[in-house]
Design a protein around this motif. Structure first.
Motif, PDB file in Angstrom:
ATOM      1  N   VAL A 147      -2.992  23.561 -23.020  1.00 58.46           N
ATOM      2  CA  VAL A 147      -2.373  24.500 -22.083  1.00 58.46           C
ATOM      3  C   VAL A 147      -1.955  25.753 -22.828  1.00 58.46           C
ATOM      4  O   VAL A 147      -1.246  25.685 -23.835  1.00 58.46           O
ATOM      5  CB  VAL A 147      -1.159  23.846 -21.385  1.00 58.46           C
ATOM      6  N   MET A 148      -2.432  26.909 -22.348  1.00 55.41           N
ATOM      7  CA  MET A 148      -2.068  28.187 -22.949  1.00 55.41           C
ATOM      8  C   MET A 148      -1.017  28.921 -22.128  1.00 55.41           C
ATOM      9  O   MET A 148      -0.219  29.655 -22.679  1.00 55.41           O
ATOM     10  CB  MET A 148      -3.307  29.075 -23.097  1.00 55.41           C
ATOM     11  N   ALA A 149      -1.041  28.734 -20.809  1.00 55.02           N
ATOM     12  CA  ALA A 149      -0.065  29.378 -19.938  1.00 55.02           C
ATOM     13  C   ALA A 149       0.131  28.524 -18.691  1.00 55.02           C
ATOM     14  O   ALA A 149      -0.809  27.904 -18.204  1.00 55.02           O
ATOM     15  CB  ALA A 149      -0.536  30.766 -19.540  1.00 55.02           C
ATOM     16  N   VAL A 150       1.352  28.515 -18.199  1.00 49.91           N
ATOM     17  CA  VAL A 150       1.667  27.780 -16.984  1.00 49.91           C
ATOM     18  C   VAL A 150       2.175  28.780 -15.959  1.00 49.91           C
ATOM     19  O   VAL A 150       3.137  29.501 -16.203  1.00 49.91           O
ATOM     20  CB  VAL A 150       2.738  26.702 -17.238  1.00 49.91           C
ATOM     21  N   LYS A 151       1.487  28.834 -14.821  1.00 47.01           N
ATOM     22  CA  LYS A 151       1.906  29.702 -13.728  1.00 47.01           C
ATOM     23  C   LYS A 151       2.481  28.829 -12.631  1.00 47.01           C
ATOM     24  O   LYS A 151       2.601  27.607 -12.792  1.00 47.01           O
ATOM     25  CB  LYS A 151       0.707  30.512 -13.232  1.00 47.01           C
ATOM     26  N   SER A 170       4.991  18.938 -12.918  1.00 47.02           N
ATOM     27  CA  SER A 170       6.087  19.897 -13.066  1.00 47.02           C
ATOM     28  C   SER A 170       6.565  19.993 -14.519  1.00 47.02           C
ATOM     29  O   SER A 170       7.203  20.974 -14.900  1.00 47.02           O
ATOM     30  CB  SER A 170       7.247  19.529 -12.154  1.00 47.02           C
ATOM     31  N   SER A 171       6.233  18.995 -15.348  1.00 48.45           N
ATOM     32  CA  SER A 171       6.690  19.018 -16.743  1.00 48.45           C
ATOM     33  C   SER A 171       5.645  19.581 -17.711  1.00 48.45           C
ATOM     34  O   SER A 171       5.871  19.567 -18.910  1.00 48.45           O
ATOM     35  CB  SER A 171       7.089  17.608 -17.187  1.00 48.45           C
ATOM     36  N   ASN A 175      -4.019  14.047 -16.377  1.00 48.31           N
ATOM     37  CA  ASN A 175      -2.913  13.524 -17.175  1.00 48.31           C
ATOM     38  C   ASN A 175      -2.686  14.377 -18.409  1.00 48.31           C
ATOM     39  O   ASN A 175      -3.513  15.189 -18.784  1.00 48.31           O
ATOM     40  CB  ASN A 175      -3.114  12.057 -17.553  1.00 48.31           C
ATOM     41  N   ILE A 176      -1.539  14.153 -19.019  1.00 50.27           N
ATOM     42  CA  ILE A 176      -1.180  14.835 -20.256  1.00 50.27           C
ATOM     43  C   ILE A 176      -1.458  13.860 -21.386  1.00 50.27           C
ATOM     44  O   ILE A 176      -0.874  12.780 -21.448  1.00 50.27           O
ATOM     45  CB  ILE A 176       0.299  15.269 -20.254  1.00 50.27           C
ATOM     46  N   VAL A 177      -2.371  14.258 -22.300  1.00 49.97           N
ATOM     47  CA  VAL A 177      -2.775  13.371 -23.387  1.00 49.97           C
ATOM     48  C   VAL A 177      -1.766  13.407 -24.524  1.00 49.97           C
ATOM     49  O   VAL A 177      -1.325  12.383 -25.023  1.00 49.97           O
ATOM     50  CB  VAL A 177      -4.181  13.756 -23.904  1.00 49.97           C
ATOM     51  N   ILE A 221       0.813  -1.216   0.000  1.00 48.91           N
ATOM     52  CA  ILE A 221       0.000   0.000   0.000  1.00 48.91           C
ATOM     53  C   ILE A 221       0.850   1.272   0.000  1.00 48.91           C
ATOM     54  O   ILE A 221       0.708   2.118  -0.880  1.00 48.91           O
ATOM     55  CB  ILE A 221      -0.959  -0.004   1.214  1.00 48.91           C
ATOM     56  N   ILE A 222       1.732   1.419   0.952  1.00 48.34           N
ATOM     57  CA  ILE A 222       2.454   2.679   1.137  1.00 48.34           C
ATOM     58  C   ILE A 222       3.454   2.934   0.011  1.00 48.34           C
ATOM     59  O   ILE A 222       3.479   4.018  -0.578  1.00 48.34           O
ATOM     60  CB  ILE A 222       3.155   2.688   2.509  1.00 48.34           C
ATOM     61  N   ARG A 223       4.276   1.958  -0.318  1.00 52.99           N
ATOM     62  CA  ARG A 223       5.311   2.139  -1.345  1.00 52.99           C
ATOM     63  C   ARG A 223       4.725   2.430  -2.723  1.00 52.99           C
ATOM     64  O   ARG A 223       5.173   3.372  -3.389  1.00 52.99           O
ATOM     65  CB  ARG A 223       6.208   0.906  -1.372  1.00 52.99           C
ATOM     66  N   PRO A 224       3.720   1.671  -3.207  1.00 52.20           N
ATOM     67  CA  PRO A 224       3.137   2.008  -4.510  1.00 52.20           C
ATOM     68  C   PRO A 224       2.478   3.385  -4.529  1.00 52.20           C
ATOM     69  O   PRO A 224       2.541   4.088  -5.536  1.00 52.20           O
ATOM     70  CB  PRO A 224       2.097   0.906  -4.739  1.00 52.20           C
ATOM     71  N   GLN A 225       1.873   3.797  -3.415  1.00 53.11           N
ATOM     72  CA  GLN A 225       1.246   5.113  -3.366  1.00 53.11           C
ATOM     73  C   GLN A 225       2.295   6.216  -3.459  1.00 53.11           C
ATOM     74  O   GLN A 225       2.100   7.210  -4.157  1.00 53.11           O
ATOM     75  CB  GLN A 225       0.432   5.274  -2.072  1.00 53.11           C
ATOM     76  N   LYS A 226       3.424   6.045  -2.792  1.00 56.66           N
ATOM     77  CA  LYS A 226       4.503   7.028  -2.889  1.00 56.66           C
ATOM     78  C   LYS A 226       5.036   7.104  -4.316  1.00 56.66           C
ATOM     79  O   LYS A 226       5.362   8.183  -4.817  1.00 56.66           O
ATOM     80  CB  LYS A 226       5.645   6.680  -1.931  1.00 56.66           C
ATOM     81  N   LYS A 227       5.125   5.967  -4.990  1.00 56.88           N
ATOM     82  CA  LYS A 227       5.605   5.941  -6.374  1.00 56.88           C
ATOM     83  C   LYS A 227       4.638   6.687  -7.286  1.00 56.88           C
ATOM     84  O   LYS A 227       5.056   7.483  -8.133  1.00 56.88           O
ATOM     85  CB  LYS A 227       5.763   4.490  -6.833  1.00 56.88           C
ATOM     86  N   ARG A 228       3.319   6.455  -7.113  1.00 56.50           N
ATOM     87  CA  ARG A 228       2.327   7.174  -7.919  1.00 56.50           C
ATOM     88  C   ARG A 228       2.377   8.674  -7.645  1.00 56.50           C
ATOM     89  O   ARG A 228       2.267   9.476  -8.569  1.00 56.50           O
ATOM     90  CB  ARG A 228       0.922   6.645  -7.630  1.00 56.50           C
ATOM     91  N   ASP A 229       2.546   9.057  -6.383  1.00 54.66           N
ATOM     92  CA  ASP A 229       2.631  10.470  -6.028  1.00 54.66           C
ATOM     93  C   ASP A 229       3.839  11.132  -6.688  1.00 54.66           C
ATOM     94  O   ASP A 229       3.755  12.262  -7.178  1.00 54.66           O
ATOM     95  CB  ASP A 229       2.705  10.650  -4.514  1.00 54.66           C
ATOM     96  N   LYS A 230       4.966  10.427  -6.719  1.00 55.25           N
ATOM     97  CA  LYS A 230       6.172  10.980  -7.346  1.00 55.25           C
ATOM     98  C   LYS A 230       5.967  11.140  -8.854  1.00 55.25           C
ATOM     99  O   LYS A 230       6.347  12.161  -9.434  1.00 55.25           O
ATOM    100  CB  LYS A 230       7.368  10.072  -7.074  1.00 55.25           C
ATOM    101  N   GLU A 231       5.355  10.136  -9.511  1.00 52.29           N
ATOM    102  CA  GLU A 231       5.094  10.231 -10.947  1.00 52.29           C
ATOM    103  C   GLU A 231       4.147  11.388 -11.253  1.00 52.29           C
ATOM    104  O   GLU A 231       4.342  12.115 -12.228  1.00 52.29           O
ATOM    105  CB  GLU A 231       4.499   8.922 -11.458  1.00 52.29           C
ATOM    106  N   THR A 232       3.125  11.575 -10.419  1.00 52.59           N
ATOM    107  CA  THR A 232       2.180  12.673 -10.619  1.00 52.59           C
ATOM    108  C   THR A 232       2.881  14.013 -10.441  1.00 52.59           C
ATOM    109  O   THR A 232       2.666  14.938 -11.230  1.00 52.59           O
ATOM    110  CB  THR A 232       1.004  12.555  -9.630  1.00 52.59           C
TER     111      THR A 232
END
Length: 154
Positions: free
Chosen positions: A76-80, A58-59, A103-105, A42-53
């Motif tokens: 996306v027109m602008a990123v603040k 950020s990208s 997600n980014i399509v 439970i904990i480790r996979p959730q941390k991995k998903r959080d890091k990927e998100t």
């Protein structure tokens, strides 16, 4: 757990001390194993998903096609710093919190200098494409022979 509570509730005598210590030790080992299992399932996979998100958010850059958590598709027109302005229709722009992006399509095309560097790798990948031959023809009937898998009765 009940054995731990009952061991704590009963007064210990000199003969029962060694038996309750062994019982408490197995209880602690059991709880330790449960904690380890919870961590890996439970904990480790959730941390991995959080890091990927976090990395995905950020990208985000201008021109990316994204989907919000509410299912709204846009570009996306602008990123603040904490928000993203998304163009939904011709004259409709909406500002979302970055955390509302699911997600980014489709990413915007890379600049020409970056694509030249990857061009050599892509050409090698194109060479590995499997070649498919044309269907065989039966010489006697001049008809195309199509191989089919044998049918099985279920």
């Amino acid at each position: 757990m009940l054995s731990l509570l009952s061991a704590l509730a009963t007064p210990e005598s000199s003969g029962a001390a060694s038996g309750s210590t062994g019982s408490m030790m197995t209880t602690f080992v059991t709880f330790g194993l449960i904690i380890v299992i919870f961590y890996f399932l439970i904990i480790r996979p959730q941390k991995k998903r959080d890091k990927e998100t976090k990395d995905m958010l950020s990208s985000i850059k201008k021109g990316d096609k994204v989907v919000s958590i509410g299912g709204i598709h846009g570009t996306v027109m602008a990123v603040k710093e904490t928000t993203v302005v998304v163009k939904v229709d011709d004259n409709t722009r909406m500002e979302f919190s970055k955390s509302a992006i699911s997600n980014i399509v489709d990413r915007k095309a890379e600049p020409a200098s970056a694509s030249k560097k990857k061009g050599k790798k892509e050409s090698k990948a194109d060479e590995k494409v499997e070649k498919v031959s044309a269907p065989e023809k039966d010489a006697a009937t001049d008809a195309t022979v199509i191989e089919t898998a044998p049918e099985t009765d279920k």
